[in-house]
Scaffold this active site. Sequence first.
Site, PDB file in Angstrom:
ATOM      1  N   HIS A 123      27.536  14.186  77.197  1.00  0.00           N
ATOM      2  CA  HIS A 123      27.395  14.378  75.913  1.00  0.00           C
ATOM      3  C   HIS A 123      26.942  13.659  74.978  1.00  0.00           C
ATOM      4  O   HIS A 123      26.669  12.025  75.319  1.00  0.00           O
ATOM      5  CB  HIS A 123      28.852  14.611  75.414  1.00  0.00           C
ATOM      6  CG  HIS A 123      29.707  13.587  75.633  1.00  0.00           C
ATOM      7  ND1 HIS A 123      29.834  12.410  74.885  1.00  0.00           N
ATOM      8  CD2 HIS A 123      30.555  13.325  76.674  1.00  0.00           C
ATOM      9  CE1 HIS A 123      30.817  11.538  75.246  1.00  0.00           C
ATOM     10  NE2 HIS A 123      31.143  12.081  76.317  1.00  0.00           N
ATOM     11  N   GLU A 139      36.304  15.837  80.873  1.00  0.00           N
ATOM     12  CA  GLU A 139      36.169  14.327  81.363  1.00  0.00           C
ATOM     13  C   GLU A 139      37.605  14.405  82.333  1.00  0.00           C
ATOM     14  O   GLU A 139      38.845  15.105  82.247  1.00  0.00           O
ATOM     15  CB  GLU A 139      36.388  13.442  80.339  1.00  0.00           C
ATOM     16  CG  GLU A 139      36.453  12.052  80.651  1.00  0.00           C
ATOM     17  CD  GLU A 139      34.961  11.625  81.529  1.00  0.00           C
ATOM     18  OE1 GLU A 139      35.020  12.143  82.665  1.00  0.00           O
ATOM     19  OE2 GLU A 139      34.223  10.914  80.743  1.00  0.00           O
TER      20      GLU A 139
END
Length: 228
Positions: free
Chosen positions: A8, A82
Site C-alpha cells: 500500500h 497485515e
Amino acid sequence: MRLLLIRHGETFSNLGRLLDTARPGAELTPLGQRQAAALPAALAEEDLGLLYVSTLVRTQQTAAPLAAARGLEPLVRDGLRELSAGDLELRGDEAAGVLYMRTAFAWSAGDLELRMPGGESGAEALARLDEVVAEAAASGAGTVAMVSHGAAIRMWAAARAENVDVPFAARHPLDNTGVVVLDGSPEDGWKALSWMGSPLGGPTRPDQVADSPAGRPVTPAPAPPPQG
C-alpha cells in the site's frame, strides 16, 4: 499465474513508524495518495485480470486509482491483511519492530507454531494468505494484482518463493507501493521474477527513508530456527 504483490501507499502510521495492523488502520497521506495515483501508469504493461485488496482501508485507497483505470472491482479479502501485531500494536519503538519482523521471518523459515506476542501463529498467517492466492489461481486469470502489506508480502514471499530466502527478504526493503512479481501456482510453487522493479539478484538500496518495520531492512538478517 503471474502474481503482483503490491504494498500500500504511505500512511500516517508509517510516518510514526508504528505497527498499525488492526482494522480499519490509518489512511494514506497526501504522498500515499500520489503514490496510488501513479500505479496505473507504473503497471500499464500488465494485463490484469483480477485485483484484490485487504480489509484495511489503506489498501483499498491504494487500489482505487488502478481499479478505476482498468474497470476492475477490487475483491476485498481478510486474508490479505497485515500480520497481526498483537500486543505490539501501535508501538513504534525499535525493540517492538525488531521482534515483530523476526517473528514474521521465523515463520518464513518454518517455525509455524511460533506466535506473535498476543497475536496469530505462523500457521494461521500463512494459511489465510495461501487461501487468497489459491482462490486467485483457481479463477484462471493470467495476471492478478494483490494490494497488501509490507510484512505480509515479505513473509509470504520468503516462505513460498523458491528463490527468495529469509536473509534476502530481511535485507531487502519493500517501499510503499513497491511490487514483488512472482510466477507459478500453488501446486507447482512460486518463483519471484522481480523485487521492487529489480530482477532477483539486484543490489540492495542503502538509502531508505523512515518507514514502519514492515518495509524496512532487518539487520542483522534473522537466522532460520534450529532444526530437530
